[in-house]
Design a protein around this motif. Structure first.
Motif, PDB file in Angstrom:
ATOM      1  N   PHE A 154      -2.134   0.482  -3.073  1.00  0.00           N
ATOM      2  CA  PHE A 154      -3.241   0.252  -2.139  1.00  0.00           C
ATOM      3  C   PHE A 154      -3.530   1.493  -1.298  1.00  0.00           C
ATOM      4  CE2 PHE A 154      -4.947  -1.282   1.955  1.00  0.00           C
ATOM      5  CZ  PHE A 154      -6.106  -1.876   1.484  1.00  0.00           C
ATOM      6  N   LEU A 155      -2.482   2.158  -0.832  1.00  0.00           N
ATOM      7  CA  LEU A 155      -2.647   3.366  -0.026  1.00  0.00           C
ATOM      8  C   LEU A 155      -2.028   4.563  -0.740  1.00  0.00           C
ATOM      9  CD1 LEU A 155      -1.713   2.159   3.599  1.00  0.00           C
ATOM     10  CD2 LEU A 155      -4.004   2.559   2.699  1.00  0.00           C
ATOM     11  N   PRO A 156      -2.578   5.758  -0.539  1.00  0.00           N
ATOM     12  CA  PRO A 156      -1.914   6.968  -1.042  1.00  0.00           C
ATOM     13  C   PRO A 156      -0.563   7.138  -0.343  1.00  0.00           C
ATOM     14  CG  PRO A 156      -4.189   7.422  -0.395  1.00  0.00           C
ATOM     15  CD  PRO A 156      -3.860   6.054   0.117  1.00  0.00           C
ATOM     16  N   TRP A 157       0.329   7.892  -0.961  1.00  0.00           N
ATOM     17  CA  TRP A 157       1.680   8.015  -0.406  1.00  0.00           C
ATOM     18  C   TRP A 157       1.680   8.607   1.000  1.00  0.00           C
ATOM     19  CZ3 TRP A 157       3.636  12.700   1.121  1.00  0.00           C
ATOM     20  CH2 TRP A 157       2.979  13.847   0.661  1.00  0.00           C
ATOM     21  N   ASP A 158       0.776   9.560   1.282  1.00  0.00           N
ATOM     22  CA  ASP A 158       0.753  10.158   2.617  1.00  0.00           C
ATOM     23  C   ASP A 158       0.253   9.165   3.668  1.00  0.00           C
ATOM     24  OD1 ASP A 158      -1.681  10.194   1.358  1.00  0.00           O
ATOM     25  OD2 ASP A 158      -2.328  12.117   2.175  1.00  0.00           O
ATOM     26  N   PHE A 159      -0.639   8.253   3.262  1.00  0.00           N
ATOM     27  CA  PHE A 159      -1.116   7.228   4.191  1.00  0.00           C
ATOM     28  C   PHE A 159      -0.009   6.221   4.504  1.00  0.00           C
ATOM     29  CE2 PHE A 159      -6.041   7.220   4.066  1.00  0.00           C
ATOM     30  CZ  PHE A 159      -6.030   8.567   4.382  1.00  0.00           C
ATOM     31  N   ILE A 297     -11.620  -6.597   6.651  1.00  0.00           N
ATOM     32  CA  ILE A 297     -10.761  -7.576   5.971  1.00  0.00           C
ATOM     33  C   ILE A 297     -11.568  -8.815   5.599  1.00  0.00           C
ATOM     34  CG2 ILE A 297      -8.841  -9.187   6.332  1.00  0.00           C
ATOM     35  CD1 ILE A 297      -7.469  -7.015   7.975  1.00  0.00           C
ATOM     36  N   PHE A 298     -12.413  -9.260   6.523  1.00  0.00           N
ATOM     37  CA  PHE A 298     -13.246 -10.437   6.269  1.00  0.00           C
ATOM     38  C   PHE A 298     -14.199 -10.194   5.096  1.00  0.00           C
ATOM     39  CE2 PHE A 298     -17.267 -12.693   7.046  1.00  0.00           C
ATOM     40  CZ  PHE A 298     -16.813 -14.006   7.007  1.00  0.00           C
ATOM     41  N   ILE A 299     -14.811  -9.016   5.074  1.00  0.00           N
ATOM     42  CA  ILE A 299     -15.778  -8.700   4.014  1.00  0.00           C
ATOM     43  C   ILE A 299     -15.093  -8.602   2.654  1.00  0.00           C
ATOM     44  CG2 ILE A 299     -17.371  -6.920   3.163  1.00  0.00           C
ATOM     45  CD1 ILE A 299     -18.019  -6.290   6.103  1.00  0.00           C
ATOM     46  N   GLU A 300     -13.895  -8.045   2.627  1.00  0.00           N
ATOM     47  CA  GLU A 300     -13.221  -7.781   1.351  1.00  0.00           C
ATOM     48  C   GLU A 300     -12.146  -8.816   1.022  1.00  0.00           C
ATOM     49  OE1 GLU A 300     -11.972  -3.677   1.080  1.00  0.00           O
ATOM     50  OE2 GLU A 300     -13.582  -3.015   2.415  1.00  0.00           O
ATOM     51  N   PHE A 312      -1.762  -9.115   3.195  1.00  0.00           N
ATOM     52  CA  PHE A 312      -0.619  -8.452   3.832  1.00  0.00           C
ATOM     53  C   PHE A 312      -1.063  -7.712   5.097  1.00  0.00           C
ATOM     54  CE2 PHE A 312       1.901  -4.588   4.416  1.00  0.00           C
ATOM     55  CZ  PHE A 312       3.162  -5.136   4.588  1.00  0.00           C
ATOM     56  N   ILE A 313      -2.204  -7.029   5.009  1.00  0.00           N
ATOM     57  CA  ILE A 313      -2.729  -6.306   6.177  1.00  0.00           C
ATOM     58  C   ILE A 313      -3.055  -7.283   7.300  1.00  0.00           C
ATOM     59  CG2 ILE A 313      -4.652  -4.912   7.027  1.00  0.00           C
ATOM     60  CD1 ILE A 313      -4.805  -3.633   4.263  1.00  0.00           C
ATOM     61  N   ALA A 316       0.098  -8.306   8.952  1.00  0.00           N
ATOM     62  CA  ALA A 316       0.605  -7.221   9.795  1.00  0.00           C
ATOM     63  C   ALA A 316      -0.205  -7.105  11.076  1.00  0.00           C
ATOM     64  CB  ALA A 316       0.566  -5.907   9.023  1.00  0.00           C
ATOM     65  N   LEU A 317      -1.522  -7.273  10.959  1.00  0.00           N
ATOM     66  CA  LEU A 317      -2.392  -7.203  12.136  1.00  0.00           C
ATOM     67  C   LEU A 317      -2.049  -8.301  13.131  1.00  0.00           C
ATOM     68  CD1 LEU A 317      -4.844  -6.088  13.655  1.00  0.00           C
ATOM     69  CD2 LEU A 317      -6.302  -7.540  12.237  1.00  0.00           C
ATOM     70  N   CYS A 318      -1.895  -9.505  12.635  1.00  0.00           N
ATOM     71  CA  CYS A 318      -1.543 -10.627  13.520  1.00  0.00           C
ATOM     72  C   CYS A 318      -0.179 -10.418  14.157  1.00  0.00           C
ATOM     73  CB  CYS A 318      -1.563 -11.935  12.734  1.00  0.00           C
ATOM     74  SG  CYS A 318      -3.205 -12.427  12.154  1.00  0.00           S
TER      75      CYS A 318
END
Length: 324
Positions: A154-159, A297-300, A312-313, A316-318
């Motif tokens: 989902f994210l690049p390794w540096d992210f 998140i809602f849109i996607e 998962f995001i 984590a946000l909650c």
């Protein structure tokens, strides 16, 4: 008593001689024997001549204490409550241990301690957070193991590294409340928490913008300049955090014991109007980040390829909002 250093040398020498006379053994003995004025020369309480007139054993058994004038703003209140707790013990209303604890609580300021002898909860929390922070850093190793790559697409390794650093900063900000509270700790607790939230969420926002369902200029630009995108947001964060340093916090004592016989403690307090403005600016910036992330998140939410990651995001946000 003391001798002023700005008086003439002759006067200083004369004052020294006066002190020597006032504290001499013979004069102290005379005051003790004739006027019952206590002395700090304890050998006099073994003098047979003195003990013929006073009860030396009684005086030697005394345990004098000094007034805590420098530790309390209202000595009369302290004295009244001190005597109340002692009387409560003498009349059998409370135990000796409870009386001593109540007396100590009048002026004692309680704090979070990592010492297991002082606070087992504080010690366990410190160890737990330390282990968790180290584990999060160590877990970054899996980013470079090919077998685990499918789980981190989902994210690049540096992210991912930026994301974990943000989470660790938020965790470590708790350490700034251990021990004596200071203006420095208050200031950097806010900065670490704020920077941690930005580092934690901005990479996710960047990825969600890139994954936006409909083709658009912003998504295309972000895809080509993802590092610059993150740098812009972090630069704003650094500027706001830097401005907050111009008006530091102060530490305020909360005398809970005088209100409801609770435990005294300290809090971070911002009294300056500009300082409050910078804090509100920081909170507004975080609100914008979280709002944008929530909207994306809602849109996607129903995109199948990233459905697991989106959920998962959101979790984590909650979790971060709950902990903060």
């Amino acid at each position: 008593m003391g001798i002023g250093k700005y008086i003439k040398k002759d006067n200083q020498l004369a004052a020294i001689e006066a002190f020597k006379y006032l504290t001499s053994l013979n004069l102290q003995k005379k005051y003790l024997k004739d006027f019952l004025i206590n002395t700090a020369i304890f050998s006099l309480y073994d003098d047979e001549d003195v003990c013929a007139d006073i009860d030396c054993e009684f005086y030697k058994s005394l345990q004098p204490i000094t007034r805590p004038g420098s530790k309390t703003k209202n000595y009369n209140e302290y004295s009244g409550r001190f005597r109340k707790y002692i009387y409560d013990y003498l009349y059998g209303n409370i135990t000796a241990k409870e009386a001593l604890q109540n007396v100590e609580n009048i002026i004692k300021v309680y704090k979070v301690s990592s010492n297991p002898k002082e606070s087992i909860i504080g010690f366990i929390s410190t160890v737990f957070i330390s282990i968790l922070a180290v584990s999060m850093f160590v877990s970054l190793i899996v980013l470079f193991i090919d077998d685990f790559n499918p789980f981190f697409e989902f994210l690049p390794w540096d992210f991912w590294i930026i994301n974990v650093i943000g989470a660790v900063l938020m965790l470590c900000s708790c350490f700034l409340h251990i021990g004596d509270l200071t203006a420095f700790k208050c200031q950097f607790h806010l900065i670490l928490t704020s920077m941690g939230i930005s580092l934690n969420f901005i990479p996710m926002i960047c990825k969600l913008i890139i994954n936006f369902p409909d083709y658009n200029y912003i998504s295309n630009w972000t895809y080509k300049h993802r590092h610059f995108f993150v740098l812009i947001f972090l630069s704003i964060e650094i500027v706001i955090d830097g401005l907050s340093l111009l008006r530091p916090y102060s530490v305020k004592d909360i005398n809970a014991n005088s209100i409801n016989e609770g435990k005294n403690f300290q809090i971070c307090k911002m009294s300056n109007s500009y300082g409050k403005f910078f804090i509100w600016l920081m909170m507004l910036y975080k609100f914008i980040i979280i709002s944008v992330l929530t909207l994306l998140i809602f849109i996607e939410w129903n995109i199948k390829t990233t459905s697991y990651d989106i959920k998962f995001i959101m979790s984590a946000l909650c979790g971060n909002l709950f902990l903060d």
